[in-house]
Motif scaffolding. Structure first.
Motif, short mmCIF file in Angstrom:
data_model
loop_
_atom_site.label_atom_id
_atom_site.label_comp_id
_atom_site.label_asym_id
_atom_site.label_seq_id
_atom_site.Cartn_x
_atom_site.Cartn_y
_atom_site.Cartn_z
N VAL A 22 -5.34 11.13 4.34
CA VAL A 22 -5.65 11.97 3.18
C VAL A 22 -4.56 13.00 2.94
O VAL A 22 -4.49 13.58 1.85
N LEU A 23 -3.71 13.25 3.94
CA LEU A 23 -2.60 14.19 3.75
C LEU A 23 -1.55 13.55 2.84
O LEU A 23 -1.39 12.33 2.81
N SER A 24 -0.86 14.40 2.11
CA SER A 24 0.19 13.92 1.20
C SER A 24 1.51 14.58 1.56
O SER A 24 1.56 15.50 2.38
N VAL A 25 2.55 14.14 0.92
CA VAL A 25 3.87 14.73 1.12
C VAL A 25 3.82 16.23 0.77
O VAL A 25 4.32 17.07 1.52
N VAL A 26 3.21 16.55 -0.35
CA VAL A 26 3.13 17.96 -0.77
C VAL A 26 2.30 18.78 0.23
O VAL A 26 2.68 19.89 0.57
N SER A 27 1.19 18.22 0.73
CA SER A 27 0.39 18.98 1.69
C SER A 27 1.15 19.22 2.98
O SER A 27 1.00 20.27 3.62
N VAL A 28 2.01 18.29 3.39
CA VAL A 28 2.86 18.50 4.56
C VAL A 28 3.85 19.63 4.29
O VAL A 28 4.05 20.51 5.12
N CYS A 29 4.46 19.62 3.11
CA CYS A 29 5.38 20.70 2.73
C CYS A 29 4.68 22.06 2.77
O CYS A 29 5.23 23.03 3.30
N ILE A 30 3.48 22.12 2.23
CA ILE A 30 2.71 23.38 2.22
C ILE A 30 2.42 23.83 3.64
O ILE A 30 2.55 25.00 3.97
N ILE A 77 0.84 -1.20 0.00
CA ILE A 77 0.00 0.00 0.00
C ILE A 77 0.88 1.25 0.00
O ILE A 77 0.63 2.20 -0.73
N SER A 78 1.95 1.22 0.81
CA SER A 78 2.85 2.35 0.90
C SER A 78 3.49 2.68 -0.45
O SER A 78 3.48 3.82 -0.89
N SER A 79 4.05 1.66 -1.11
CA SER A 79 4.73 1.93 -2.38
C SER A 79 3.75 2.37 -3.46
O SER A 79 4.07 3.23 -4.28
N ARG A 80 2.54 1.81 -3.47
CA ARG A 80 1.54 2.26 -4.45
C ARG A 80 1.17 3.72 -4.20
O ARG A 80 1.06 4.50 -5.14
N ARG A 81 0.95 4.07 -2.96
CA ARG A 81 0.57 5.45 -2.63
C ARG A 81 1.71 6.41 -2.98
O ARG A 81 1.49 7.48 -3.56
N LEU A 82 2.94 6.05 -2.61
CA LEU A 82 4.07 6.93 -2.90
C LEU A 82 4.32 7.05 -4.40
O LEU A 82 4.66 8.14 -4.88
N GLN A 83 4.12 5.98 -5.14
CA GLN A 83 4.25 6.06 -6.61
C GLN A 83 3.22 7.02 -7.17
O GLN A 83 3.53 7.82 -8.06
N LYS A 84 2.00 6.96 -6.66
CA LYS A 84 0.94 7.87 -7.10
C LYS A 84 1.32 9.32 -6.80
O LYS A 84 1.19 10.21 -7.65
N GLU A 85 1.81 9.58 -5.58
CA GLU A 85 2.20 10.94 -5.21
C GLU A 85 3.36 11.43 -6.07
O GLU A 85 3.36 12.57 -6.54
N HIS A 135 5.57 14.79 -10.56
CA HIS A 135 6.25 14.90 -11.85
C HIS A 135 5.34 15.48 -12.93
O HIS A 135 5.80 16.24 -13.79
N MET A 136 4.07 15.14 -12.89
CA MET A 136 3.14 15.62 -13.92
C MET A 136 2.64 17.05 -13.65
O MET A 136 2.53 17.85 -14.57
N GLU A 137 2.32 17.35 -12.40
CA GLU A 137 1.72 18.65 -12.06
C GLU A 137 2.71 19.64 -11.48
O GLU A 137 2.43 20.83 -11.39
#
Length: 153
Positions: free
Chosen positions: A104-112, A4-12, A17-19
């Motif tokens: 529901v938090l993401s790496v980017v939301s933590v950075c923000i 689950i962790s690697s799938r979620r991190l790949q998605k993030e 990379h795309m956005e």
């Protein structure tokens, strides 16, 4: 079979990379699903204006169920920001990294959130108990039972 962790991190990572990242946030390194590095720059009028800090995210196999271990990178050339919720060893006392973490938090939301925490601070000063904490702190800040009592800085 991917965890689950690697799938979620790949998605993030794919989304980053795309956005791209929000203004002032840059992905520095994400070679695996264990440790990522970002820089954050405080934007706008702030006591940290134009200062750039490096964040390290360490992921456990049960991410995003549990929060990543997030620290400001402290090396010979880098320092943690002087802030009432950031210890000089880079550990961060922020409820979203502890009892208010949500999958529901993401790496980017933590950075923000951390970028915003710095931007809204009015005075550069260390945590009151910085010296004691740094002397006794575990390597992983998630092993610390922080008390979240002051969200006014």
């Amino acid at each position: 079979m991917a965890s689950i962790s690697s799938r979620r991190l790949q998605k993030e990572l794919t989304e980053i990379h795309m956005e791209g990242c929000p203004v002032g946030i840059t992905l520095v390194k994400a070679d695996d699903f264990e440790t990522w590095w970002f820089t954050i720059e405080v934007m706008g009028e702030s006591v940290y204006r134009s200062e750039v800090y490096t964040l390290q995210f360490r992921f456990e196999p049960n991410y995003p169920i549990s929060a990543p271990a997030v620290t400001f990178v402290v090396t010979d050339g880098r320092k943690a920001p002087l802030h009432p919720h950031v210890y000089s060893n880079g550990h961060i006392c922020a409820s979203i990294l502890g009892n208010e973490w949500s999958p529901v938090l993401s790496v980017v939301s933590v950075c923000i959130t951390l970028q915003s925490m710095l931007a809204s601070c009015k005075k550069k000063e260390p945590p009151v108990d910085n010296d004691r904490y740094v002397r006794t702190a575990p390597d992983n800040p998630k092993k610390t039972r922080f008390v979240y009592h002051d969200d006014t800085v």
